[in-house]
Enzyme design. Structure first.
Site, PDB file in Angstrom:
ATOM      1  N   GLY A  18     -28.936   1.318 -17.606  1.00 47.13           N
ATOM      2  CA  GLY A  18     -29.499   2.205 -16.612  1.00 47.13           C
ATOM      3  C   GLY A  18     -28.587   3.406 -16.398  1.00 47.13           C
ATOM      4  O   GLY A  18     -27.701   3.698 -17.195  1.00 47.13           O
ATOM      5  N   GLU A  38     -33.963   3.299 -22.458  1.00 46.50           N
ATOM      6  CA  GLU A  38     -34.734   4.472 -22.040  1.00 46.50           C
ATOM      7  C   GLU A  38     -33.847   5.704 -21.967  1.00 46.50           C
ATOM      8  O   GLU A  38     -34.294   6.829 -22.164  1.00 46.50           O
ATOM      9  CB  GLU A  38     -35.408   4.223 -20.698  1.00 46.50           C
ATOM     10  CG  GLU A  38     -34.449   4.099 -19.539  1.00 46.50           C
ATOM     11  CD  GLU A  38     -35.133   3.596 -18.295  1.00 46.50           C
ATOM     12  OE1 GLU A  38     -34.688   3.975 -17.213  1.00 46.50           O
ATOM     13  OE2 GLU A  38     -36.086   2.807 -18.403  1.00 46.50           O
ATOM     14  N   GLY A  55     -37.672   2.296 -15.312  1.00 50.05           N
ATOM     15  CA  GLY A  55     -37.851   1.353 -16.421  1.00 50.05           C
ATOM     16  C   GLY A  55     -37.195   0.016 -16.192  1.00 50.05           C
ATOM     17  O   GLY A  55     -37.107  -0.793 -17.125  1.00 50.05           O
TER      18      GLY A  55
END
Length: 426
Positions: A209, A232, A330
């Protein structure tokens, strides 16, 4: 493509009562956005849709708030207060599903406001640092307006748009916004980074993250072997591991040999790293964050964070009570994808307390708080005080494990809440 001389000329293509997608993160077209907001009163009823924007946005003035509505899909710091007024709102949605909102017409886009690289010899510009849902917006919108920036890297993968698709543009040589997540590190994040690194096996596929903790984890992986990246987003912290041969992507099943991502944010170092780099593949977020795709990789380790986590394992990662702080993003895409991966580990890693010393581990979530990741999806929780494995554990055993990794000064209060909850009727 009409090449304009001023930003104001470009945004003349936007009219009242239209929905405008704004490209996000390092690709935020700040100059065009500022020119658009300056038209408040000349046009009205314009809805802005964005995932996460960077840079200064002068929104807190009457002519903006009266004529523009910010409808955020993931709330960033520069629009947080705007979103939490009557002139803004937030759409709870998984990051992986945002492109479908545009493509299927649930949220039709009239205009896409982008920042792109200069066109190549074939006339294709690159969406650069942020493909995510911008690709879907660019090909769903009736009108595409662009800020063409020679400092925007050309990235490999899905993010190409031909100049014939662009309605109007302006050439602007401006620095991309930079964030140094490593500069936010402290003793707590380093301890968390070490604990998480100990959970990661050789040959794992990583998702990180945003923030100081993922960078801290990466700093403690120097002795690992054969790691892959399917995430992501990533930042500067990945680069040293590529240079040392720690990240090889050799065991991944999805695009083996490549780092798979949908956007990057960091310093100029990471922007230069991804520029024309064939080992970095930027794909539409509907593919990158698809749990069916993620789970194909071995030993997926998803590292995400939380604002609050209750004693049963429920994760609030997007709000402070009823105050909308960020978004779903996400997190659930990868927490679920990691749990379904062979040997995967979904991890919530967070400091035990806030900067004000308030415990992040709580008896119950704050009134009005949103649950981003359910207690059924949480397996591992890490703080600077240790690791709790919640997988397969009952509510009481989970609570006991979480109290052990809470800040010592808050454990007694949490034990009282445990007693009140679990000893009723005994």
């Amino acid at each position: 493509m009409q090449l304009c001389k001023t930003p104001t000329e470009v945004v003349q293509h936007i009219h009242s009562h239209q929905r405008v997608f704004v490209h996000g993160s390092a690709a935020t077209p700040s100059t065009l956005l500022a020119a658009l907001l300056d038209r408040g009163g000349e046009i009205t009823g314009v809805e802005l849709v964005a995932i996460s924007t960077f840079g200064a946005i002068d929104w807190n003035r009457a002519k903006v708030r009266e004529h523009f509505f910010m409808n955020s899909l993931f709330v960033s710091a520069n629009v947080r207060e705007w979103v939490d007024t009557k002139d803004g709102d937030y759409v709870p949605v998984f990051l992986s599903e945002i492109p479908a909102l545009f493509r299927k017409g649930a949220m039709p886009i009239d205009v896409a406001l982008l920042q792109v690289s200069p066109p190549d010899k074939h006339g294709y510009c690159s969406l650069g640092t942020s493909i995510d849902a911008a690709l879907a917006a660019a090909y769903s919108a009736d009108v595409v307006l662009a800020q063409i920036n020679p400092k925007m890297p050309r990235t490999h993968g899905d993010g190409h748009i031909h100049t014939s698709r662009i309605t109007a543009a302006i050439e602007l040589d401006t620095d991309l916004p930079e964030v140094r997540y490593g500069a936010e590190a402290d003793e707590r994040t380093e301890k968390i980074g070490r604990y998480v690194a100990e959970l990661i096996e050789d040959g794992s596929t990583l998702q990180m993250g945003i923030g100081a903790i993922p960078d801290a984890v990466l700093r403690h992986l120097g002795s690992h072997k054969g790691l892959g990246i399917h995430t992501e987003m990533f930042s500067d912290g990945v680069i040293p591991l590529v240079e040392k041969g720690v990240v090889t992507n050799e065991f991944k099943k999805v695009e083996p040999g490549k780092i798979l991502t949908t956007f990057v944010i960091g310093t100029r170092k990471v922007y230069d790293f991804v520029d024309d780099n064939p080992i970095v593949s930027f794909r539409d977020v509907s593919m990158v964050n698809d749990t069916a795709v993620i789970r194909k990789n071995p030993k997926v380790v998803a590292i995400n964070s939380a604002l609050q986590l209750d004693l049963t394992g429920q994760v609030c990662a997007d709000s402070l009570g009823t105050y909308q702080f960020s978004g779903i993003g996400g997190q659930m895409d990868f927490m679920r994808g990691a749990s379904l991966s062979e040997g995967g580990k979904p991890i919530i890693a967070m400091p035990s307390v806030t900067k004000k010393g308030i415990s992040r581990i709580v008896g119950t979530l704050a009134d009005g708080a949103g649950v981003v990741t359910t207690r059924g999806h949480v397996h591992w929780v890490v703080t600077e005080y240790g690791v709790a494995n919640l997988y397969g554990k009952g509510l009481q055993e989970r609570a006991k494990g979480l109290i052990q990794i809470a800040a010592p000064e808050h454990r007694e209060g949490l034990e009282r809440q445990f007693y009140q909850r679990f000893t009723r009727g005994s």
